[in-house]
Design a protein around this motif. Structure first.
Motif, PDB file in Angstrom:
ATOM      1  N   UNK A   1      54.206  48.013   8.280  1.00 24.93           N
ATOM      2  CA  UNK A   1      53.315  48.802   7.561  1.00 24.93           C
ATOM      3  C   UNK A   1      51.969  48.883   8.291  1.00 24.93           C
ATOM      4  N   UNK A   2      51.604  47.651   8.660  1.00 19.28           N
ATOM      5  CA  UNK A   2      50.250  47.647   9.578  1.00 19.28           C
ATOM      6  C   UNK A   2      50.441  48.269  10.822  1.00 19.28           C
TER       7      UNK A   2
ATOM      8  N   UNK B   1      48.386  42.578  -6.896  1.00 13.66           N
ATOM      9  CA  UNK B   1      47.383  41.649  -7.274  1.00 13.66           C
ATOM     10  C   UNK B   1      46.680  40.454  -6.456  1.00 13.66           C
ATOM     11  N   UNK B   2      47.767  39.917  -5.843  1.00 11.61           N
ATOM     12  CA  UNK B   2      47.270  38.922  -4.895  1.00 11.61           C
ATOM     13  C   UNK B   2      46.793  39.143  -3.537  1.00 11.61           C
TER      14      UNK B   2
ATOM     15  N   UNK C   1      45.598  42.183   4.739  1.00 11.12           N
ATOM     16  CA  UNK C   1      45.545  40.506   4.332  1.00 11.12           C
ATOM     17  C   UNK C   1      46.786  40.122   3.985  1.00 11.12           C
ATOM     18  N   UNK C   2      47.812  41.295   3.646  1.00 10.89           N
ATOM     19  CA  UNK C   2      49.181  40.958   3.586  1.00 10.89           C
ATOM     20  C   UNK C   2      49.873  40.468   5.019  1.00 10.89           C
ATOM     21  N   UNK C   3      49.498  41.406   5.867  1.00 11.96           N
ATOM     22  CA  UNK C   3      50.053  40.999   7.312  1.00 11.96           C
ATOM     23  C   UNK C   3      49.540  39.738   7.715  1.00 11.96           C
ATOM     24  N   UNK C   4      48.154  39.551   7.691  1.00 13.88           N
ATOM     25  CA  UNK C   4      47.706  38.154   8.282  1.00 13.88           C
ATOM     26  C   UNK C   4      48.260  36.980   7.551  1.00 13.88           C
ATOM     27  N   UNK C   5      48.309  36.814   6.102  1.00 15.93           N
ATOM     28  CA  UNK C   5      49.096  35.831   5.515  1.00 15.93           C
ATOM     29  C   UNK C   5      50.639  35.799   6.038  1.00 15.93           C
ATOM     30  N   UNK C   6      51.254  36.726   6.220  1.00 15.58           N
ATOM     31  CA  UNK C   6      52.582  36.750   6.739  1.00 15.58           C
ATOM     32  C   UNK C   6      52.744  36.084   7.951  1.00 15.58           C
TER      33      UNK C   6
END
Length: 559
Positions: free
Chosen positions: A463-464, A497-498, A514-519
């Protein structure tokens, strides 16, 4: 016949003499006996025959056929005498003292004998325990009438040192016999009567002669409904020289009036080493102040328990401060009271003077964090020798914790034990990492299918890569569904929400960065496959060039 004829005849007069013979059985006086003396002939044929063995006098008694009347109705005959009937034993029964049986000092035989005389069943475990150091009869339901033979058996016993009668209901008579036993017993060291409900009358009987006992050192009278009246009997025994060292008086509804009586007795004799007054009503300064002040003069006191008394106020704090300077006081329990504020300030005033004090328990008092900090500041002083400070369930703040850390670094306070309740405005709660949790759940559900597993990390990275930076919750749910991951709506909502994006008025958003960085940090080994190089575009075919001149000529010819 005329009257003249009678005059010539002589007149005869009959005189009657009445014999006043006594019918009494009383013997006549000896002066009247000579009229009955009969001269005995000089020669007696029977004696002469007796000398020649021709005559036997027999028993010497007269035949009963010559006795016509009982001896009580006639005078006793001077020639024979029947002796009175011998005493069949009436005098011995009435006046003679029976020989007492001497029993061994252990009291076993005496206990059985007294139980038989009283028609009581004897307790076998007690009989055997008379030869041991401890007799444990707690919760044994001992009959009050059975205490008398037990007390008699223990009067001269030299083996038993501890007698435990916990929760055996004893009446006044039972306490009387225990008191009588304590006046003669010289071996019993500990008597436990906890929960026996002896009351005020029983205490009066028990302490009547206890002052003469020099062997008893421990007396447990907790839960006996003594009240303030029984304190007077204890005070009288103290004045007479009570030698008990440890006395337990908890759960007895004792108020300041009762301990005030003890304070007066302590002026004469004050030698208690352990005193337990917990679970009473010592919340009023009246009487309690004088009592605690008198304990400060006790040179033998080592342990004092004043917990669960609702003690509060600055005056009682001052009284406790005075009590703390007792020369040998080692343990002071003030837990579960209502000490706070000025009472704590006054209480810690003499902590530096209590050289022998080892343990101070202030647990479960309504102390504020400032009160706890004040006590800890006092502990930092080198003059304070306290080794254990208990403040369980007392809230503290960050200043307290910083000072506690400094105190532990001190060489003189390295082994000091200090407890407290919870810290406020200091700890930040660290719960479960919600991002870690939702991604692990999504990973599990996405790879649960063996036929079509989906890597949720690669979906986020894709997605990113597709230039999606901020997506609405609906668009993100659609993208996840197209990827084939079987995630339910609730889990997708938690992921949104996270990794929340900027707030919009009508919908939630998710920040894909944020999602991609945490993954990437969670699964650094997972990467998208390299995309193939784009194919070169075919060269465009050049368009044919038209002859402008020929065109012009053609137009002219048409004209």
């Amino acid at each position: 016949m005329s009257s003249e004829d009678f005059q010539d005849e002589p007149v005869t007069v009959d005189v009657m003499i009445l014999d006043t013979k006594s019918e009494s059985s009383v013997e006549p006086p000896i002066e009247e006996w000579p009229s009955l003396v009969i001269s005995i002939p000089e020669e007696n044929n029977k004696r002469a025959m007796y000398k020649t063995d021709l005559y036997s006098p027999g028993s010497g008694e007269i035949c009963t056929k010559y006795i016509s009347m009982s001896d009580s109705s006639i005078f006793r005959h001077p020639y024979y005498n029947y002796p009175a009937v011998l005493d069949p034993g009436i005098e011995n029964a009435l006046f003679a003292v029976d020989e007492k049986k001497i029993y061994p000092d252990d009291g076993q035989e005496l206990y059985v004998a007294v139980c038989k005389d009283m028609n009581q069943h004897f307790v076998k475990i007690f009989q055997k325990g008379l030869l041991e150091e401890v007799i444990d009869l707690k919760y044994y339901c001992v009959n009050s009438a059975g205490v008398r033979p037990m007390a008699m058996a223990l009067q001269h016993n030299k083996y038993v040192k501890i007698l435990n009668l916990t929760d055996n209901f004893l009446n006044e008579d039972a306490c009387y016999h225990l008191g009588e036993m304590l006046t003669t017993n010289c071996c019993l060291c500990e008597l436990i009567l906890s929960g026996c409900r002896i009351g005020q009358a029983g205490a009066r009987r028990l302490f009547a002669g206890l002052a003469v006992n020099r062997a008893l050192k421990v007396l447990d009278l907790s839960r006996n409904q003594l009240g303030d009246t029984a304190m007077e009997y204890i005070a009288n025994a103290i004045v007479l020289g009570l030698d008990v060292k440890k006395i337990y008086l908890s759960y007895n509804n004792i108020s300041g009036k009762g301990v005030g009586v003890l304070a007066e007795a302590f002026q004469t004799h004050n030698k208690f080493t352990h005193l337990d007054l917990s679970w009473n009503n010592l919340f009023s300064p009246l009487g309690v102040y004088n009592f605690l002040s008198s304990l400060s003069e006790n040179k033998f006191l080592q342990e004092l328990n004043l917990s669960w008394n609702s003690m509060s106020g600055p005056r009682l704090g001052t009284a406790i401060k005075n009590c703390m300077i007792a020369p040998n006081l080692r343990h002071l329990n003030l837990s579960n009271n209502k000490l706070s504020g000025e009472a704590i300030t006054n209480l810690i005033g003499n902590m530096g003077k209590a050289k022998k004090l080892v343990t101070l328990d202030l647990s479960y008092n309504p102390m504020t964090p400032d009160d706890a900090l004040l006590v800890l500041t006092k502990m930092k002083s080198p003059a304070v020798k306290l080794q254990t400070l208990l403040m369980n369930n007392v809230f503290v703040n960050s200043n307290f914790l910083d000072l506690l850390q400094q105190l532990k670094e001190m060489k003189s306070k390295r082994n000091t034990v200090i407890t407290y309740g919870s810290a406020i405005n200091y700890f930040k709660p660290q719960g479960v990492n919600i991002r870690e949790l939702v991604l692990n759940r999504a990973e599990y559900l996405a790879k649960k299918s063996k036929k079509h597993p989906v890597d949720i990390a690669l979906v986020a990275l894709q997605l990113l890569k597709d230039k999606y930076v901020i997506m609405s919750a609906k668009d993100f749910s659609t993208a996840i569904s197209k990827s084939g991951a079987p995630l339910d709506d609730d889990l997708i909502d938690e992921i949104v929400n996270a990794f929340a994006g900027p707030k919009l008025a009508k919908t939630k958003t998710i920040d894909i960065r944020l999602l991609a960085d945490y993954v990437k940090r969670k699964w650094p080994e997972r990467q998208l496959p390299p995309s193939p190089l784009p194919e070169p575009e075919p060269e465009p075919i050049p368009k044919p060039v038209k002859n402008l001149k020929a065109g012009k000529e053609g137009k002219k010819g048409k004209k």
